[in-house]
Design an enzyme around this catalytic site. Structure first.
Site, PDB file in Angstrom:
ATOM      1  N   ARG A  50       9.830  30.516  45.379  1.00 29.65           N
ATOM      2  CA  ARG A  50       8.578  29.823  45.068  1.00 29.65           C
ATOM      3  C   ARG A  50       8.565  29.428  43.586  1.00 29.65           C
ATOM      4  O   ARG A  50       7.898  30.061  42.766  1.00 29.65           O
ATOM      5  CB  ARG A  50       7.388  30.720  45.396  1.00 29.65           C
ATOM      6  CG  ARG A  50       7.277  31.076  46.867  1.00 29.65           C
ATOM      7  CD  ARG A  50       6.155  32.054  47.109  1.00 29.65           C
ATOM      8  NE  ARG A  50       6.052  32.407  48.533  1.00 29.65           N
ATOM      9  CZ  ARG A  50       5.175  33.292  49.019  1.00 29.65           C
ATOM     10  NH1 ARG A  50       4.351  33.918  48.193  1.00 29.65           N
ATOM     11  NH2 ARG A  50       5.139  33.550  50.309  1.00 29.65           N
ATOM     12  N   ASP A  52       7.702  27.827  40.118  1.00 27.36           N
ATOM     13  CA  ASP A  52       6.382  27.565  39.545  1.00 27.36           C
ATOM     14  C   ASP A  52       6.213  26.109  39.144  1.00 27.36           C
ATOM     15  O   ASP A  52       7.176  25.332  39.127  1.00 27.36           O
ATOM     16  CB  ASP A  52       6.167  28.457  38.310  1.00 27.36           C
ATOM     17  CG  ASP A  52       6.251  29.934  38.638  1.00 27.36           C
ATOM     18  OD1 ASP A  52       5.950  30.306  39.791  1.00 27.36           O
ATOM     19  OD2 ASP A  52       6.624  30.716  37.746  1.00 27.36           O
ATOM     20  N   TYR A 110      19.041  31.674  38.284  1.00 24.25           N
ATOM     21  CA  TYR A 110      18.243  30.740  37.503  1.00 24.25           C
ATOM     22  C   TYR A 110      18.921  30.499  36.156  1.00 24.25           C
ATOM     23  O   TYR A 110      19.603  31.386  35.627  1.00 24.25           O
ATOM     24  CB  TYR A 110      16.844  31.294  37.242  1.00 24.25           C
ATOM     25  CG  TYR A 110      15.858  31.090  38.365  1.00 24.25           C
ATOM     26  CD1 TYR A 110      15.029  29.970  38.386  1.00 24.25           C
ATOM     27  CD2 TYR A 110      15.743  32.017  39.396  1.00 24.25           C
ATOM     28  CE1 TYR A 110      14.105  29.785  39.399  1.00 24.25           C
ATOM     29  CE2 TYR A 110      14.823  31.839  40.419  1.00 24.25           C
ATOM     30  CZ  TYR A 110      14.003  30.722  40.413  1.00 24.25           C
ATOM     31  OH  TYR A 110      13.095  30.536  41.428  1.00 24.25           O
ATOM     32  N   ARG A 197      11.072  33.598  32.573  1.00 22.32           N
ATOM     33  CA  ARG A 197      10.517  32.951  31.384  1.00 22.32           C
ATOM     34  C   ARG A 197      10.022  33.974  30.362  1.00 22.32           C
ATOM     35  O   ARG A 197      10.111  33.740  29.149  1.00 22.32           O
ATOM     36  CB  ARG A 197       9.391  32.010  31.797  1.00 22.32           C
ATOM     37  CG  ARG A 197       9.893  30.788  32.566  1.00 22.32           C
ATOM     38  CD  ARG A 197       8.778  30.079  33.307  1.00 22.32           C
ATOM     39  NE  ARG A 197       7.697  29.703  32.397  1.00 22.32           N
ATOM     40  CZ  ARG A 197       6.499  29.312  32.822  1.00 22.32           C
ATOM     41  NH1 ARG A 197       6.220  29.262  34.126  1.00 22.32           N
ATOM     42  NH2 ARG A 197       5.564  28.980  31.939  1.00 22.32           N
TER      43      ARG A 197
END
Length: 244
Positions: A50, A52, A110, A197
């Site tokens: 999911r 962002d 990621y 992040r």
């Protein structure tokens, strides 16, 4: 009933993330509507991650079930015809009926892209975070080692109270310089909300000397979001690959 797996690439700039939301444009909704126009029936689209709002993907995986007999190669062309140019289906394949894009994933990779320069970029502006401060990447690498392994990552999520299980296993966390760019590559069995992040934001603070290298270990152990660094902007983050 067929189960179709899709490999999707997208630029998340104009979307409120992957997951379907009321009154906001999302990747899941846009993709689902395109698929429904092709197969001529309602579908339920399942995504592996999911992502962002503002986050991009090179290797998002999704699956849906359909009674349509359209071959995978033709599905790719037909779905892309109805998609905007910032979303592209790269591959489609028939898979076992039990396959689920999210629950069958073993790990996700990621990458966060940081432009370490005081001059901004125009061509790459939607895909990197610009930081003009002098950063010590050796210290950032040392600090990153404390995050590798199985830990409670409460200090690195902005929604700790909404996550029942905050234990995750980071398999690797690499930091590499490519010219003026610094690339953070993280592979884990899963991620909490804003986890990557927040880790990047904390490591940037280490690189600029605001957080000591060994303090990252203490921040992790404290399970307190207020002790970690800021959450880095979404536009630098990209889902690279999902492993099964």
């Amino acid at each position: 009933m067929r189960n179709i797996r899709l490999l999707i690439e997208y630029e998340g700039t104009q979307y409120a993330g992957w997951q379907w939301q009321k009154n906001q444009k999302t990747i899941q909704e846009t993709l689902s509507k395109a698929v429904e126009r092709v197969v001529q029936e309602p579908v339920k689209m399942y995504g592996s991650s999911r992502t962002d709002s503002g986050v991009h993907a090179l290797g998002q995986v999704a699956n849906f079930k359909t009674t349509s007999a359209i071959p995978p190669e033709q599905l790719i062309r037909a779905i892309n015809f109805y998609l905007p140019h910032d979303i592209t289906v790269k591959d489609a394949a028939d898979v076992m009926e039990s396959f689920h894009a999210r629950y069958d994933a073993q790990s996700k990779i990621y990458r966060y892209t940081l432009l370490n320069d005081w001059i901004r970029t125009s061509l790459n502006r939607n895909f990197c975070h610009v930081c003009g401060l002098l950063l010590n990447t050796d210290k950032m690498l040392d600090a990153a080692q404390y995050l590798i392994g199985t830990h409670d990552f409460t200090s690195f999520t902005t929604r700790a109270l909404q996550e029942r299980n905050r234990i995750r296993t980071i398999k690797r966390l690499e930091i590499a310089k490519e010219g003026k760019y610094i690339l953070f590559t993280v592979e884990a069995d899963g991620f909490l909300y804003n986890m990557v992040r927040t880790m990047v934001g904390t490591l940037i603070e280490v690189g600029r000397g605001k957080i000591m290298t060994e303090n990252v270990r203490d921040i992790l152990a404290a399970r307190n979001r207020n002790l970690a660094g800021p959450t880095a902007p979404a536009k630098g983050l990209c889902l690279i690959e999902v492993k099964y």
